[in-house]
Design a protein around this motif. Structure first.
Motif, PDB file in Angstrom:
ATOM      1  N   GLU A 155      -9.381   2.206  -0.830  1.00 51.82           N
ATOM      2  CA  GLU A 155      -9.640   1.655  -2.155  1.00 51.82           C
ATOM      3  C   GLU A 155      -9.422   0.138  -2.169  1.00 51.82           C
ATOM      4  O   GLU A 155     -10.218  -0.612  -2.743  1.00 51.82           O
ATOM      5  N   ARG A 156      -8.361  -0.323  -1.520  1.00 59.87           N
ATOM      6  CA  ARG A 156      -8.090  -1.752  -1.460  1.00 59.87           C
ATOM      7  C   ARG A 156      -9.173  -2.494  -0.669  1.00 59.87           C
ATOM      8  O   ARG A 156      -9.644  -3.555  -1.074  1.00 59.87           O
ATOM      9  N   ASP A 216       0.838  -1.198   0.000  1.00 65.56           N
ATOM     10  CA  ASP A 216       0.000   0.000   0.000  1.00 65.56           C
ATOM     11  C   ASP A 216       0.874   1.250   0.000  1.00 65.56           C
ATOM     12  O   ASP A 216       0.551   2.249  -0.648  1.00 65.56           O
ATOM     13  N   GLU A 272       2.204   1.713  -3.513  1.00 68.10           N
ATOM     14  CA  GLU A 272       1.168   2.259  -4.403  1.00 68.10           C
ATOM     15  C   GLU A 272       0.930   3.733  -4.117  1.00 68.10           C
ATOM     16  O   GLU A 272       0.767   4.541  -5.030  1.00 68.10           O
ATOM     17  N   LYS A 328      -5.577   2.542   1.026  1.00 71.40           N
ATOM     18  CA  LYS A 328      -6.093   1.483   1.896  1.00 71.40           C
ATOM     19  C   LYS A 328      -7.624   1.370   1.793  1.00 71.40           C
ATOM     20  O   LYS A 328      -8.159   0.256   1.776  1.00 71.40           O
ATOM     21  N   ARG A 341     -12.275  -2.705  -2.787  1.00 71.54           N
ATOM     22  CA  ARG A 341     -12.086  -3.691  -3.849  1.00 71.54           C
ATOM     23  C   ARG A 341     -12.238  -5.112  -3.293  1.00 71.54           C
ATOM     24  O   ARG A 341     -12.856  -5.975  -3.917  1.00 71.54           O
ATOM     25  N   GLU A 342     -11.680  -5.358  -2.097  1.00 74.18           N
ATOM     26  CA  GLU A 342     -11.809  -6.683  -1.480  1.00 74.18           C
ATOM     27  C   GLU A 342     -13.257  -6.961  -1.077  1.00 74.18           C
ATOM     28  O   GLU A 342     -13.739  -8.080  -1.201  1.00 74.18           O
ATOM     29  N   PRO A 385      -7.193  -7.711  -6.653  1.00 74.34           N
ATOM     30  CA  PRO A 385      -6.347  -6.635  -6.132  1.00 74.34           C
ATOM     31  C   PRO A 385      -5.543  -5.986  -7.246  1.00 74.34           C
ATOM     32  O   PRO A 385      -5.244  -6.617  -8.270  1.00 74.34           O
ATOM     33  N   LEU A 386      -5.215  -4.730  -7.043  1.00 76.10           N
ATOM     34  CA  LEU A 386      -4.421  -4.012  -8.039  1.00 76.10           C
ATOM     35  C   LEU A 386      -3.007  -4.545  -8.108  1.00 76.10           C
ATOM     36  O   LEU A 386      -2.354  -4.486  -9.132  1.00 76.10           O
ATOM     37  N   TYR A 387      -2.530  -5.042  -7.013  1.00 80.86           N
ATOM     38  CA  TYR A 387      -1.156  -5.531  -6.950  1.00 80.86           C
ATOM     39  C   TYR A 387      -1.127  -6.755  -6.052  1.00 80.86           C
ATOM     40  O   TYR A 387      -1.914  -6.905  -5.134  1.00 80.86           O
ATOM     41  N   GLN A 388      -0.242  -7.638  -6.357  1.00 86.09           N
ATOM     42  CA  GLN A 388      -0.074  -8.837  -5.556  1.00 86.09           C
ATOM     43  C   GLN A 388       1.420  -9.023  -5.287  1.00 86.09           C
ATOM     44  O   GLN A 388       2.253  -8.705  -6.116  1.00 86.09           O
TER      45      GLN A 388
END
Length: 122
Positions: free
Chosen positions: A104-105, A46, A49, A102, A108-109, A115-118
């Motif tokens: 936004e994540r 996070d 990002e 955070k 999304r969850e 997720p945008l990134y892993q």
């Protein structure tokens, strides 16, 4: 319970927290750092990002502060007193964007999106 914890870590209400904050402030001023410069973008994605979304000038200033701190540490020196006096270690530049990332994540969850990134292992 949450209000008790908040009052325990609030420097305005707890003298021990105030002493800790003063000590951290002094140590950050010695090297010319801000508190948010200590966040590791490789540990928390996070943070990475949020740094990617900040303007380039702010990120470059962060990198310059980190380079200066590493240089001073390697030389076993501190910033001159006049430069230490103008440092603002608790002035935030990342908090708002990090909170936005955070939220936004979490949204999304909650919606079941990808997720945008892993995290990947090299």
């Amino acid at each position: 319970m949450a209000s008790f914890l908040q009052s325990f870590i609030d420097p305005k209400k707890n003298w021990l927290a105030a002493i800790h904050m003063k000590t951290i402030s002094r140590r950050l001023r010695n090297y010319g750092l801000r508190y948010e410069d200590l966040y590791d973008p490789y540990y928390d994605l996070d943070v990475m990002e949020a740094l990617n979304r900040l303007p380039k000038e702010i990120v470059e200033a962060r990198h310059q502060r980190l380079k200066r701190a590493i240089d001073l540490s390697m030389k076993h020196q501190y910033l001159p007193e006049d430069l230490q006096a103008v440092q603002t270690p608790f002035r935030s530049y990342l908090r708002d964007m990090l909170a936005y990332v955070k939220r936004e994540r979490a949204e999304r969850e909650a919606l079941g999106g990808l997720p945008l990134y892993q995290r990947t292992l090299p």
